[in-house]
Design an enzyme around this catalytic site. Structure first.
Site, PDB file in Angstrom:
ATOM      1  N   GLY A 248       1.035  -1.194  -0.063  1.00 49.28           N
ATOM      2  CA  GLY A 248      -0.113  -0.078   0.042  1.00 49.28           C
ATOM      3  C   GLY A 248       0.839   1.155  -0.097  1.00 49.28           C
ATOM      4  O   GLY A 248       1.758   1.200   0.902  1.00 49.28           O
TER       5      GLY A 248
ATOM      6  N   ASP B 224      -1.373   4.667  -6.460  1.00 51.19           N
ATOM      7  CA  ASP B 224       0.183   4.582  -6.025  1.00 51.19           C
ATOM      8  C   ASP B 224       0.789   5.850  -6.639  1.00 51.19           C
ATOM      9  O   ASP B 224       1.772   5.990  -6.075  1.00 51.19           O
ATOM     10  CB  ASP B 224       0.462   3.384  -6.485  1.00 51.19           C
ATOM     11  CG  ASP B 224       0.092   2.083  -5.783  1.00 51.19           C
ATOM     12  OD1 ASP B 224      -1.211   1.678  -6.138  1.00 51.19           O
ATOM     13  OD2 ASP B 224       0.960   1.775  -4.865  1.00 51.19           O
TER      14      ASP B 224
ATOM     15  N   ARG C  87      10.453  -1.236  -4.401  1.00 52.18           N
ATOM     16  CA  ARG C  87       9.349  -1.111  -5.446  1.00 52.18           C
ATOM     17  C   ARG C  87       9.363   0.312  -6.026  1.00 52.18           C
ATOM     18  O   ARG C  87       9.234   1.138  -5.499  1.00 52.18           O
ATOM     19  CB  ARG C  87       7.841  -1.417  -4.695  1.00 52.18           C
ATOM     20  CG  ARG C  87       7.660  -2.766  -3.965  1.00 52.18           C
ATOM     21  CD  ARG C  87       6.287  -3.104  -3.326  1.00 52.18           C
ATOM     22  NE  ARG C  87       5.445  -3.413  -4.353  1.00 52.18           N
ATOM     23  CZ  ARG C  87       4.116  -3.702  -4.299  1.00 52.18           C
ATOM     24  NH1 ARG C  87       3.598  -3.375  -3.145  1.00 52.18           N
ATOM     25  NH2 ARG C  87       3.455  -3.977  -5.428  1.00 52.18           N
TER      26      ARG C  87
ATOM     27  N   ASN D  31      -2.837   2.509 -10.065  1.00 53.20           N
ATOM     28  CA  ASN D  31      -3.264   1.772  -8.796  1.00 53.20           C
ATOM     29  C   ASN D  31      -3.282   0.217  -9.437  1.00 53.20           C
ATOM     30  O   ASN D  31      -2.939  -0.097 -10.373  1.00 53.20           O
ATOM     31  CB  ASN D  31      -4.624   2.323  -8.703  1.00 53.20           C
ATOM     32  CG  ASN D  31      -5.075   1.765  -7.182  1.00 53.20           C
ATOM     33  OD1 ASN D  31      -4.257   1.727  -6.364  1.00 53.20           O
ATOM     34  ND2 ASN D  31      -6.275   1.093  -7.147  1.00 53.20           N
TER      35      ASN D  31
HETATM   36  O1  MRU Z   1       0.689  -4.148  -4.494  1.00 52.04           O
HETATM   37  P1  MRU Z   1      -0.102  -3.207  -3.481  1.00 52.04           P
HETATM   38  O2  MRU Z   1      -0.814  -3.993  -2.647  1.00 52.04           O
HETATM   39  O3  MRU Z   1       0.873  -2.392  -2.646  1.00 52.04           O
HETATM   40  O4  MRU Z   1      -0.992  -2.327  -4.104  1.00 52.04           O
HETATM   41  C1  MRU Z   1      -1.767  -1.622  -3.575  1.00 52.04           C
HETATM   42  C2  MRU Z   1      -2.804  -0.695  -4.183  1.00 52.04           C
HETATM   43  O5  MRU Z   1      -2.715  -0.484  -5.387  1.00 52.04           O
HETATM   44  C3  MRU Z   1      -3.529   0.644  -3.308  1.00 52.04           C
HETATM   45  O6  MRU Z   1      -4.693   0.718  -3.928  1.00 52.04           O
HETATM   46  C4  MRU Z   1      -2.804   1.834  -3.295  1.00 52.04           C
HETATM   47  O7  MRU Z   1      -1.309   1.581  -2.685  1.00 52.04           O
HETATM   48  C5  MRU Z   1      -3.497   2.684  -2.215  1.00 52.04           C
HETATM   49  S1  MRU Z   1      -3.355   2.532  -0.714  1.00 52.04           S
HETATM   50  C6  MRU Z   1      -3.932   3.509   0.167  1.00 52.04           C
END
Ligand code: MRU
Length: 329
Positions: free
Chosen positions: A45, A221, A78, A231
């Site tokens: 996230g 993101d 990441r 996202n």
């Molecule tokens: O791969 P992830 O689980 O880190 O992806 C998370 C998302 O895409 C969320 O929607 C984004 O980080 C927003 S979190 C408030």
């Protein structure tokens, strides 16, 4: 609900790869395993990995290690969520001001952590104002308390609207390949007693066609200067479906997720992850071991499909380019 704790000189992360079956808190006193925890999605996230990286930077300072090196290792964990780089840049600026003093750096990381909760609460309240009565809301992936420092962005909007009695049902996309919707969003909603229905990713269009969804809200993101945003993979198809069915589509995010240095979505780096995440389902092989796989972790939704952008400073409507610029004064 929270997923990141700092106690004494130790960082604790709730292992999100084990949720919802087990709640295991892992301790960290070295920044390198924290970079691995971000990469392997023990913590995930956008805002949450920013906060985690800030604390990991403190671990390096406490150990008297090279902070430039620590920043580089953490930044390589990441590529897509800009909050990671935003938080590390802020920590580096603070290190420059305080001569790498660990106590000052810890105070800065705690400030980033606490500000994130306040931003989620403010975002939630602004977002609740655009939620219709008797809302049937679809969300994708997990943009909740687990993805932030608590409360959440998209789930913060849902939590605030639920507190106001506006939410009849939340539909959570399960979110293949890593099932953040099924494992994390459904877990948060059930824990908070918010009415929730879990669906497979390919069911959303059919629900929209039946008139069962009257709002979509997702997290982000990284947002480019024109409002295009990255996202979780699958967000784009939700936006296309919402547009086709005339369902309002909102994205909720803190301003730290907006990257004005990137003019449009084509410049957002998109992470590609291990092919076995698609060949398997939680460790169980579901496809031929040698089949070719395409596994981008994120996609880009063009701003033309977005009804409104919900931030801690208010809700922004088109024209997004001008209105985002104005947000930063
Ligand atoms: O791969 P992830 O689980 O880190 O992806 C998370 C998302 O895409 C969320 O929607 C984004 O980080 C927003 S979190 C408030």
């Amino acid at each position: 609900m929270d997923a990141i704790r700092w106690e004494g000189k130790t960082l604790y992360l709730l292992d999100q790869t084990k949720l919802p079956v087990e709640e295991i808190w892992l301790p960290y006193t070295d920044y390198r395993p924290v970079a691995d925890a971000i990469r392997t999605m023990v913590v995930r996230g956008a805002p949450a990995i920013g906060v985690t990286a800030a604390y990991a930077y403190c671990l390096a300072a406490l150990a008297g290690e090279d902070l430039k090196q620590a920043k580089a290792v953490l930044a390589a964990s990441r590529p897509t969520a800009v909050n990671l780089f935003w938080a590390l840049d802020r920590m580096e600026r603070k290190a420059g001001d305080c001569g790498d003093n660990p106590e000052t750096l810890i105070a800065e990381a705690i400030a980033i952590h606490q500000e994130d909760v306040a931003m989620c609460k403010a975002t939630g309240l602004y977002g609740a104002s655009v939620v219709p009565d008797h809302a049937h809301i679809l969300t994708h992936c997990n943009a909740g308390a687990l993805a932030t420092s608590g409360y959440g962005t998209a789930l913060g909007v849902i939590r605030a609207a639920h507190e106001q009695g506006k939410v009849d049902m939340v539909y959570a996309d399960e979110t293949r390949p890593l099932l953040q919707g099924a494992r994390l969003t459904a877990y948060e909603l059930v824990t908070d007693h918010i009415p929730a229905t879990l669906i497979a990713d390919n069911m959303a269009a059919s629900l929209m066609a039946k008139g069962k969804i009257n709002m979509v809200v997702v997290g982000c993101d990284r947002m480019a200067a024109n409002g295009d945003f990255a996202n979780k993979i699958g967000t784009y198809s939700v936006a296309v479906n919402a547009h086709h069915h005339g369902v309002p589509f909102y994205v909720a995010l803190p301003c730290s997720t907006i990257d004005l240095t990137i003019p449009d979505g084509s410049g957002i780096p998109i992470e590609e992850r291990d092919k076995n995440e698609v060949r398997t389902l939680y460790g169980v092989q579901t496809a031929p071991a040698t089949v070719e796989v395409y596994n981008p972790a994120f996609d880009v939704t063009p701003h033309s499909l977005v009804t409104g952008i919900i931030t801690e400073k208010g809700v922004i409507y088109p024209p997004f380019q001008e209105n985002l610029k104005r947000l930063f004064g």
